[in-house]
Design a protein around this motif. Structure first.
Motif, PDB file in Angstrom:
ATOM      1  N   UNK A   1      -6.746  -5.359  -2.099  1.00 15.52           N
ATOM      2  CA  UNK A   1      -6.203  -4.216  -3.160  1.00 15.52           C
ATOM      3  C   UNK A   1      -4.712  -4.157  -2.958  1.00 15.52           C
ATOM      4  N   UNK A   2      -4.032  -4.238  -3.989  1.00 16.08           N
ATOM      5  CA  UNK A   2      -2.674  -3.797  -3.999  1.00 16.08           C
ATOM      6  C   UNK A   2      -2.107  -2.529  -4.584  1.00 16.08           C
ATOM      7  N   UNK A   3      -1.277  -1.906  -3.659  1.00 12.27           N
ATOM      8  CA  UNK A   3      -0.917  -0.191  -3.970  1.00 12.27           C
ATOM      9  C   UNK A   3       0.371  -0.273  -3.994  1.00 12.27           C
TER      10      UNK A   3
ATOM     11  N   UNK B   1      -2.166   6.026   6.387  1.00 12.26           N
ATOM     12  CA  UNK B   1      -3.346   6.364   5.587  1.00 12.26           C
ATOM     13  C   UNK B   1      -4.304   4.996   5.530  1.00 12.26           C
ATOM     14  N   UNK B   2      -3.749   4.008   5.513  1.00 11.55           N
ATOM     15  CA  UNK B   2      -4.084   2.601   5.554  1.00 11.55           C
ATOM     16  C   UNK B   2      -5.090   2.237   6.782  1.00 11.55           C
ATOM     17  N   UNK B   3      -4.556   2.613   7.783  1.00 12.15           N
ATOM     18  CA  UNK B   3      -5.158   2.167   9.084  1.00 12.15           C
ATOM     19  C   UNK B   3      -6.391   3.148   9.093  1.00 12.15           C
ATOM     20  N   UNK B   4      -6.512   4.421   8.554  1.00 12.74           N
ATOM     21  CA  UNK B   4      -7.514   5.489   8.861  1.00 12.74           C
ATOM     22  C   UNK B   4      -8.625   4.816   7.779  1.00 12.74           C
TER      23      UNK B   4
ATOM     24  N   UNK C   1      -5.474  -3.393   2.298  1.00 11.05           N
ATOM     25  CA  UNK C   1      -4.684  -2.884   1.256  1.00 11.05           C
ATOM     26  C   UNK C   1      -3.287  -3.367   1.666  1.00 11.05           C
ATOM     27  N   UNK C   2      -2.839  -3.798   0.646  1.00 12.58           N
ATOM     28  CA  UNK C   2      -1.277  -4.281   0.668  1.00 12.58           C
ATOM     29  C   UNK C   2      -0.434  -3.359   0.004  1.00 12.58           C
TER      30      UNK C   2
ATOM     31  N   UNK D   1      -0.687  -4.113 -10.254  1.00 10.24           N
ATOM     32  CA  UNK D   1      -1.453  -3.635  -9.009  1.00 10.24           C
ATOM     33  C   UNK D   1      -2.868  -3.191  -9.385  1.00 10.24           C
ATOM     34  N   UNK D   2      -3.603  -3.215  -8.296  1.00 10.44           N
ATOM     35  CA  UNK D   2      -5.018  -2.513  -8.563  1.00 10.44           C
ATOM     36  C   UNK D   2      -5.092  -0.932  -8.695  1.00 10.44           C
ATOM     37  N   UNK D   3      -3.857  -0.513  -7.529  1.00  9.39           N
ATOM     38  CA  UNK D   3      -3.698   0.991  -7.712  1.00  9.39           C
ATOM     39  C   UNK D   3      -2.119   1.040  -7.615  1.00  9.39           C
TER      40      UNK D   3
END
Length: 450
Positions: free
Chosen positions: A50-52, A66-69, A79-80, A103-105
């Protein structure tokens, strides 16, 4: 009503969205998920990518947390971060939504939300919320105004992420050097009004060798950290209540714009030429600007860079109306309607909106979270500057910029900025400029184009 937007119209909107920005090539579309790929899949299987997309480099450390959690809970989703500078962001988003490969998000602001929701490009998150009571509870915990801002025709199309208000950062060392005191806090800084800030700006502006070596106030040619705050404090507005007529040329708004533009015209603020040679933030950090109208999102960056002097905050100055009103805004986490991984994308967006995901933004002092139960974390008294609380205290003294779906807000916003550029850089009469702006904007509202 929604309608399919053609690529041609997308490109027109992108060109309007950020004046002067070059259209950035679209990133390639994410590869289709292999059969069986999903969140929670068996160990060893391929991850769902998923791209952010976001624009603020200074917030990347918090996003990485946030990505790590999220990864600990969802090991099958990768998440990229796709970092795109602000001056390229909206071109890239609009064109990629038109041509594929979006991007996805991504982050979305309020000015672009209605136009994109109206044009059917965003994935509705309402179905997911309706199906899961715990997620609906998370959504409901957001401040009501932010939920309303990212709801279109009764459906949630973007999950509120944060909110921000505006204040003025002041170099306390330069104040002391000029013999000026920090403004009185009595009665909510009531004595901090237009004449007072003008007097401070004059005394804080220095000339050396025929050039200005120090400017009193950074008066940007922008709305959010600029003239919007003067206009609305003075009882002015952009539109009438039903958004059918532009009111920026009426006396309260014109008076406020004239007051604000005078900082540039009279040499108390750097103009476009000075700001091209040195970034405004660097000018503030180096002491060339004494006061800077700033958003709450700037504070983390300020605290990292502000090493040579002490600084603090004061509110937007009170207008002759007795009001001090600032712009309030907030971002939303959004999903491309054509993402190949909608369930995983919502899993990510809903985590960002959860208490755990949102708390990271507050605990790191990055931005004010959009949730009622995590917003206070950003106002931890151990975080500088001393009057950080002004951003919270002025939440109830703030106004949202009006937005329109058709015409897109960016279309009439560009007209205002173009006219204010002529005022602030070439000395065009404010009344004449706003009369012309109102005429063009009214034509847009009537569907006549410009």
């Amino acid at each position: 009503m929604k309608y399919a937007l053609s690529r041609r119209e997308f490109l027109r909107m992108a060109a309007i969205g950020v004046a002067g920005a070059a259209v950035v090539g679209c990133a390639p579309a994410p590869a289709p998920a292999a059969e069986g790929e999903a969140a929670g899949q068996a160990p060893g299987a391929a991850e769902v990518p998923l791209r952010y997309m976001l624009w603020e480099q200074n917030q990347v450390p918090a996003v990485e947390q946030q990505i790590a959690a999220f990864k600990e809970r969802n090991p099958a989703i990768a998440i990229e971060i796709q970092l795109v500078p602000w001056d390229q962001y909206w071109d890239k988003l609009w064109t990629s939504l038109a041509g594929g490969g979006a991007p996805d998000t991504f982050w979305l602001n309020m000015a672009n939300f209605k136009p994109l929701a109206y044009r059917g490009t965003l994935l509705s998150q309402q179905t997911y919320l309706d199906a899961q009571a715990d997620l609906q509870t998370d959504w409901d915990t957001n401040f009501d105004a932010l939920k309303a801002a990212y709801t279109y025709e009764g459906e949630a199309f973007s999950w509120p992420r944060d909110y921000d208000t505006i204040a003025i950062a002041v170099n306390l060392d330069l104040l002391a050097e000029a013999g000026l005191e920090y403004p009185s806090e009595e009665n909510e800084f009531r004595a901090w009004d237009w004449p007072t800030i003008r007097s401070y700006a004059e005394q804080l502006t220095k000339q050396e060798g025929g050039r200005t070596s120090q400017f009193g106030l950074l008066a940007r040619n922008t709305e959010q950290e600029g003239w919007f705050n003067w206009v609305y404090s003075n009882g002015g507005s952009y539109f009438n209540e039903d958004l059918t007529k532009c009111t920026i040329n009426e006396p309260p708004a014109v008076e406020a714009l004239r007051e604000y533009a005078a900082y540039r015209i009279d040499g108390l603020s750097p103009g476009a030429e000075a700001l091209q040679s040195q970034d405004s933030a660097d000018m503030f950090f180096s002491g060339r600007i004494a006061m800077s109208i700033s958003g709450s999102w700037d504070i983390g960056f300020f605290n990292e860079r502000m090493t040579n002097f002490a600084y603090d905050l004061v509110p937007i100055p009170y207008a002759p109306t007795g009001q001090s009103i600032c712009m309030i805004h907030g971002l939303g986490n959004t999903i491309d309607k054509n993402t190949q991984h909608p369930d995983e994308a919502f899993e990510w967006v809903s985590f960002l909106g959860s208490k755990d995901g949102s708390a990271i933004l507050g605990n790191t002092g990055t931005v004010i979270p959009s949730r009622r139960d995590t917003a206070d974390l950003w106002f931890d008294p151990s975080f500088p500057p001393p009057h950080r609380q002004i951003f919270l205290d002025w939440t109830d003294k703030s106004a949202f910029r009006p937005t329109t779906a058709e015409p897109a807000s960016s279309e009439w916003q560009k007209i205002l900025i173009d006219q204010m550029t002529l005022v602030m850089e070439q000395g065009k009469d404010v009344q004449q400029a706003m009369d012309e702006a109102a005429q063009q904007i009214d034509a847009l509202l009537a569907g006549e184009g410009v």
